[in-house]
Enzyme design. Sequence first.
Site, PDB file in Angstrom:
ATOM      1  N   THR A 117      87.410 -31.916  32.270  1.00  0.00           N
ATOM      2  CA  THR A 117      88.037 -30.807  31.558  1.00  0.00           C
ATOM      3  C   THR A 117      87.281 -29.483  31.701  1.00  0.00           C
ATOM      4  O   THR A 117      87.724 -28.471  31.168  1.00  0.00           O
ATOM      5  CB  THR A 117      88.141 -31.144  30.064  1.00  0.00           C
ATOM      6  OG1 THR A 117      86.829 -31.454  29.578  1.00  0.00           O
ATOM      7  CG2 THR A 117      89.066 -32.335  29.839  1.00  0.00           C
ATOM      8  N   CYS A 118      86.162 -29.485  32.420  1.00  0.00           N
ATOM      9  CA  CYS A 118      85.334 -28.288  32.561  1.00  0.00           C
ATOM     10  C   CYS A 118      85.869 -27.403  33.696  1.00  0.00           C
ATOM     11  O   CYS A 118      85.953 -27.835  34.850  1.00  0.00           O
ATOM     12  CB  CYS A 118      83.893 -28.710  32.841  1.00  0.00           C
ATOM     13  SG  CYS A 118      82.779 -27.349  33.235  1.00  0.00           S
ATOM     14  N   ASP A 119      86.237 -26.171  33.370  1.00  0.00           N
ATOM     15  CA  ASP A 119      86.766 -25.248  34.373  1.00  0.00           C
ATOM     16  C   ASP A 119      85.762 -24.976  35.490  1.00  0.00           C
ATOM     17  O   ASP A 119      86.137 -24.887  36.659  1.00  0.00           O
ATOM     18  CB  ASP A 119      87.170 -23.917  33.733  1.00  0.00           C
ATOM     19  CG  ASP A 119      88.426 -24.039  32.887  1.00  0.00           C
ATOM     20  OD1 ASP A 119      89.208 -24.996  33.108  1.00  0.00           O
ATOM     21  OD2 ASP A 119      88.627 -23.183  32.002  1.00  0.00           O
TER      22      ASP A 119
END
Length: 105
Positions: A8-10
């Site tokens: 979920t980390c951009d």
Amino acid sequence: MRLFGLKTCDTCRKALKSLPEAEFVDVRSDGVPEEVMQRALRLFGQALLNTRSTTWRGLDPAERERSPLELLAENPTLMKRPLIESEGELYLGWTGETRAALGVS
């Protein structure tokens, strides 16, 4: 090449897009091998902890004083991301310096 991060980390997604050959390891579900974490802590010290994260802000002062290895084992989302292992070297974060070292523009 392995990229340790969160799905979920951009920032991790940007790094993966630029490094399609990298094997992605989700630290939340798969963890980081202890040997890699020990090396990373020796190299990066306290910078390995993301002290701007929601998880860090949720820790009480006594918890924050615990060893980084203990904290990261219990809260893998505290790790600054991504942690990239390539040809025996470790890189932390998706900075210009990391991209240059990996030959990515």
